[in-house]
Design a protein around this motif. Structure first.
Motif, PDB file in Angstrom:
ATOM      1  N   GLY A 167      76.552   1.758  31.197  1.00 37.40           N
ATOM      2  CA  GLY A 167      75.262   1.658  31.062  1.00 37.40           C
ATOM      3  C   GLY A 167      74.296   1.440  32.238  1.00 37.40           C
ATOM      4  O   GLY A 167      73.100   1.396  32.266  1.00 37.40           O
ATOM      5  N   ASP A 168      75.127   1.361  33.341  1.00 39.10           N
ATOM      6  CA  ASP A 168      74.304   1.154  34.598  1.00 39.10           C
ATOM      7  C   ASP A 168      73.563   2.454  34.954  1.00 39.10           C
ATOM      8  O   ASP A 168      74.081   3.534  34.917  1.00 39.10           O
ATOM      9  CB  ASP A 168      75.271   0.739  35.542  1.00 39.10           C
ATOM     10  N   HIS A 169      72.491   2.234  35.548  1.00 36.12           N
ATOM     11  CA  HIS A 169      71.863   3.461  36.282  1.00 36.12           C
ATOM     12  C   HIS A 169      71.931   3.136  37.863  1.00 36.12           C
ATOM     13  O   HIS A 169      71.734   2.287  38.405  1.00 36.12           O
ATOM     14  CB  HIS A 169      70.150   2.878  35.909  1.00 36.12           C
ATOM     15  N   ILE A 170      72.698   4.311  38.022  1.00 37.23           N
ATOM     16  CA  ILE A 170      73.087   4.559  39.604  1.00 37.23           C
ATOM     17  C   ILE A 170      72.562   5.626  40.252  1.00 37.23           C
ATOM     18  O   ILE A 170      71.870   6.601  39.546  1.00 37.23           O
ATOM     19  CB  ILE A 170      74.564   4.639  39.812  1.00 37.23           C
ATOM     20  N   TYR A 171      72.337   5.564  41.714  1.00 38.00           N
ATOM     21  CA  TYR A 171      71.903   6.737  42.438  1.00 38.00           C
ATOM     22  C   TYR A 171      72.529   6.766  43.763  1.00 38.00           C
ATOM     23  O   TYR A 171      72.999   5.729  44.153  1.00 38.00           O
ATOM     24  CB  TYR A 171      70.368   6.533  42.416  1.00 38.00           C
ATOM     25  N   SER A 172      72.334   8.076  44.299  1.00 38.09           N
ATOM     26  CA  SER A 172      72.600   7.852  45.873  1.00 38.09           C
ATOM     27  C   SER A 172      71.768   8.923  46.537  1.00 38.09           C
ATOM     28  O   SER A 172      71.016   9.730  45.857  1.00 38.09           O
ATOM     29  CB  SER A 172      74.274   8.866  45.891  1.00 38.09           C
ATOM     30  N   TRP A 173      71.697   8.541  47.836  1.00 33.29           N
ATOM     31  CA  TRP A 173      70.552   9.401  48.467  1.00 33.29           C
ATOM     32  C   TRP A 173      71.040  10.629  49.120  1.00 33.29           C
ATOM     33  O   TRP A 173      72.482  11.108  49.255  1.00 33.29           O
ATOM     34  CB  TRP A 173      70.033   8.583  49.844  1.00 33.29           C
ATOM     35  N   ARG A 174      70.266  11.838  49.100  1.00 35.45           N
ATOM     36  CA  ARG A 174      70.536  12.868  49.595  1.00 35.45           C
ATOM     37  C   ARG A 174      69.608  13.603  50.608  1.00 35.45           C
ATOM     38  O   ARG A 174      68.558  12.876  50.939  1.00 35.45           O
ATOM     39  CB  ARG A 174      70.368  14.046  48.272  1.00 35.45           C
ATOM     40  N   LYS A 175      70.138  14.718  51.523  1.00 38.73           N
ATOM     41  CA  LYS A 175      69.246  15.074  52.206  1.00 38.73           C
ATOM     42  C   LYS A 175      68.711  14.099  53.205  1.00 38.73           C
ATOM     43  O   LYS A 175      67.284  13.922  53.404  1.00 38.73           O
ATOM     44  CB  LYS A 175      68.035  15.915  51.688  1.00 38.73           C
ATOM     45  N   ALA A 176      69.381  13.619  54.092  1.00 35.53           N
ATOM     46  CA  ALA A 176      68.968  12.444  55.156  1.00 35.53           C
ATOM     47  C   ALA A 176      67.783  11.408  54.274  1.00 35.53           C
ATOM     48  O   ALA A 176      67.086  11.034  54.834  1.00 35.53           O
ATOM     49  CB  ALA A 176      68.101  13.097  56.082  1.00 35.53           C
ATOM     50  N   LYS A 177      68.290  11.033  53.082  1.00 32.76           N
ATOM     51  CA  LYS A 177      67.441   9.993  52.423  1.00 32.76           C
ATOM     52  C   LYS A 177      66.023  10.403  51.959  1.00 32.76           C
ATOM     53  O   LYS A 177      65.320   9.452  51.959  1.00 32.76           O
ATOM     54  CB  LYS A 177      67.562   8.652  52.848  1.00 32.76           C
ATOM     55  N   ILE A 178      65.953  11.769  52.116  1.00 34.88           N
ATOM     56  CA  ILE A 178      64.792  12.361  51.540  1.00 34.88           C
ATOM     57  C   ILE A 178      64.371  12.071  50.301  1.00 34.88           C
ATOM     58  O   ILE A 178      63.206  11.682  49.591  1.00 34.88           O
ATOM     59  CB  ILE A 178      64.225  13.858  51.935  1.00 34.88           C
ATOM     60  N   TYR A 179      65.336  11.996  49.424  1.00 33.29           N
ATOM     61  CA  TYR A 179      65.147  11.855  47.976  1.00 33.29           C
ATOM     62  C   TYR A 179      66.766  11.472  47.459  1.00 33.29           C
ATOM     63  O   TYR A 179      67.658  11.594  48.238  1.00 33.29           O
ATOM     64  CB  TYR A 179      64.684  13.009  47.180  1.00 33.29           C
ATOM     65  N   SER A 180      66.764  11.023  46.241  1.00 33.78           N
ATOM     66  CA  SER A 180      68.034  10.375  45.727  1.00 33.78           C
ATOM     67  C   SER A 180      68.337  11.215  44.399  1.00 33.78           C
ATOM     68  O   SER A 180      67.338  11.571  43.638  1.00 33.78           O
ATOM     69  CB  SER A 180      67.896   9.052  45.205  1.00 33.78           C
ATOM     70  N   HIS A 181      69.617  11.066  43.895  1.00 38.09           N
ATOM     71  CA  HIS A 181      70.181  11.819  42.674  1.00 38.09           C
ATOM     72  C   HIS A 181      70.544  10.491  41.759  1.00 38.09           C
ATOM     73  O   HIS A 181      71.087   9.754  42.101  1.00 38.09           O
ATOM     74  CB  HIS A 181      71.145  12.546  42.590  1.00 38.09           C
ATOM     75  N   TYR A 214      74.273   3.303  44.833  1.00 39.63           N
ATOM     76  CA  TYR A 214      73.371   2.018  44.559  1.00 39.63           C
ATOM     77  C   TYR A 214      72.978   1.850  43.294  1.00 39.63           C
ATOM     78  O   TYR A 214      73.005   2.888  42.351  1.00 39.63           O
ATOM     79  CB  TYR A 214      72.134   2.448  45.289  1.00 39.63           C
ATOM     80  N   LEU A 215      72.654   0.546  42.742  1.00 38.66           N
ATOM     81  CA  LEU A 215      72.323   0.409  41.523  1.00 38.66           C
ATOM     82  C   LEU A 215      70.720   0.159  41.518  1.00 38.66           C
ATOM     83  O   LEU A 215      70.212  -0.585  42.232  1.00 38.66           O
ATOM     84  CB  LEU A 215      73.001  -0.820  40.932  1.00 38.66           C
ATOM     85  N   PHE A 216      70.287   0.845  40.462  1.00 37.52           N
ATOM     86  CA  PHE A 216      68.572   0.916  40.089  1.00 37.52           C
ATOM     87  C   PHE A 216      68.409  -0.392  39.423  1.00 37.52           C
ATOM     88  O   PHE A 216      69.237  -0.839  38.382  1.00 37.52           O
ATOM     89  CB  PHE A 216      68.392   2.098  39.431  1.00 37.52           C
ATOM     90  N   GLN A 217      67.347  -1.164  39.944  1.00 43.23           N
ATOM     91  CA  GLN A 217      67.121  -2.618  39.391  1.00 43.23           C
ATOM     92  C   GLN A 217      66.016  -2.428  38.372  1.00 43.23           C
ATOM     93  O   GLN A 217      65.020  -1.545  38.399  1.00 43.23           O
ATOM     94  CB  GLN A 217      66.722  -3.302  40.463  1.00 43.23           C
ATOM     95  N   TYR A 218      65.969  -3.207  37.330  1.00 39.77           N
ATOM     96  CA  TYR A 218      65.146  -3.194  36.335  1.00 39.77           C
ATOM     97  C   TYR A 218      64.412  -4.902  36.040  1.00 39.77           C
ATOM     98  O   TYR A 218      65.047  -5.680  36.356  1.00 39.77           O
ATOM     99  CB  TYR A 218      65.918  -2.706  34.753  1.00 39.77           C
ATOM    100  N   ASN A 219      63.400  -4.737  35.598  1.00 41.37           N
ATOM    101  CA  ASN A 219      62.809  -6.093  35.231  1.00 41.37           C
ATOM    102  C   ASN A 219      62.421  -6.827  36.469  1.00 41.37           C
ATOM    103  O   ASN A 219      62.298  -8.147  36.428  1.00 41.37           O
ATOM    104  CB  ASN A 219      63.483  -7.066  34.248  1.00 41.37           C
ATOM    105  N   VAL A 220      62.130  -6.053  37.485  1.00 37.00           N
ATOM    106  CA  VAL A 220      61.776  -6.817  38.725  1.00 37.00           C
ATOM    107  C   VAL A 220      60.409  -7.199  38.867  1.00 37.00           C
ATOM    108  O   VAL A 220      59.316  -6.657  37.904  1.00 37.00           O
ATOM    109  CB  VAL A 220      61.929  -5.870  40.102  1.00 37.00           C
ATOM    110  N   SER A 221      59.897  -8.061  39.555  1.00 29.01           N
ATOM    111  CA  SER A 221      58.454  -8.365  39.341  1.00 29.01           C
ATOM    112  C   SER A 221      57.563  -7.596  40.362  1.00 29.01           C
ATOM    113  O   SER A 221      58.281  -6.737  41.173  1.00 29.01           O
ATOM    114  CB  SER A 221      58.370  -9.927  40.135  1.00 29.01           C
ATOM    115  N   PRO A 222      56.380  -7.683  40.064  1.00 29.92           N
ATOM    116  CA  PRO A 222      55.405  -6.718  40.944  1.00 29.92           C
ATOM    117  C   PRO A 222      55.517  -6.878  42.410  1.00 29.92           C
ATOM    118  O   PRO A 222      55.723  -5.887  43.179  1.00 29.92           O
ATOM    119  CB  PRO A 222      54.016  -7.134  40.575  1.00 29.92           C
ATOM    120  N   SER A 223      56.022  -8.243  42.823  1.00 28.01           N
ATOM    121  CA  SER A 223      55.967  -8.464  44.201  1.00 28.01           C
ATOM    122  C   SER A 223      57.355  -7.978  44.847  1.00 28.01           C
ATOM    123  O   SER A 223      57.367  -7.363  45.962  1.00 28.01           O
ATOM    124  CB  SER A 223      55.788 -10.116  44.544  1.00 28.01           C
ATOM    125  N   VAL A 224      58.372  -8.092  44.066  1.00 29.58           N
ATOM    126  CA  VAL A 224      59.659  -7.428  44.422  1.00 29.58           C
ATOM    127  C   VAL A 224      59.440  -5.859  44.656  1.00 29.58           C
ATOM    128  O   VAL A 224      59.878  -5.128  45.397  1.00 29.58           O
ATOM    129  CB  VAL A 224      60.824  -7.927  43.413  1.00 29.58           C
TER     130      VAL A 224
END
Length: 221
Positions: free
Chosen positions: A12-26, A94-104
């Protein structure tokens, strides 16, 4: 950005990894047993349906070698299931984070790494991902308006925004848009405000949509 090890992964974790010199992530949803359900545009250009940005992002999403577990997935469009190795394609996870505060949220160095929206229970997340895999029901891939980050966040929250939104739904889509790029380069404070305003956790046009209704909509489109 929070690096996560394989040992700490939970279904159930939302994960991602960076591609193309960290221009975008999958992005994708980990469902257990070294399997990830994710959304891709494939690498085959379809006349009249793909943009240059679609092709640019799609070409480095998948492992370029044929996997004995997954086979050759380079030419597959839509929602697919891959082993964790193919999904990561040799990159860090990387783990995508949920329910973070607006400041975070505003304090993140890169967009597309978190959201202020809370996640639904893991069993609901996995159900949505598997249902969309079964029906390939997330519509046509578009790097800015309907991408892998949008897919993963929908699975986690069941939240969608209007199709007419020109800035897309995801954080990295906002960053890759003309407005996002210009504000990021020339007006960093404005850029952070743009990203927060586009986040599904604060948008007034974000609504809960059941996965069954979403698939029905995609078939009607």
């Amino acid at each position: 950005m929070e690096i996560i090890s394989r040992e700490d992964l939970k279904a159930g974790d939302h994960i991602y990894s960076w591609r193309k010199a960290k221009i975008y992530s999958h992005h994708g949803i980990y469902i257990g047993n070294e399997k990830v359900i994710h959304y891709t545009g494939g690498v085959v250009k379809k006349t009249g349906t793909r943009t240059l940005l679609d092709n640019f992002t799609s070409h480095s999403v998948m492992n370029q070698k044929t996997c004995p577990k997954c086979g050759d997935q380079l030419k597959i469009d839509g929602v697919i299931s891959s082993c964790l190795d193919c999904f990561l394609a040799g990159r860090k996870m990387y783990l995508f984070q949920y329910n973070v505060s607006p400041s975070v949220f505003i304090g993140q160095r890169r967009p597309g790494t978190c959201t202020t929206a809370p996640s639904d229970p893991c069993d609901e997340v996995i159900y949505r991902a598997k249902f969309l895999l079964l029906h390939n029901g997330f519509g046509a891939y578009h790097a800015l308006e309907n991408n892998c980050e949008d897919f993963a966040k929908y699975c986690k929250t069941s939240l969608l925004v209007g199709k007419n939104d020109v800035h897309g739904r995801g954080g990295q889509a906002t960053s890759l848009s003309v407005v996002g790029f210009v504000s990021h380069v020339f007006m960093p404070k404005v850029s952070k405000a743009v990203h927060l305003a586009a986040d599904i956790g604060v948008r007034e046009d974000a609504e809960k949509v059941s996965v069954e209704d979403l698939v029905a909509r995609s078939k009607e489109a």
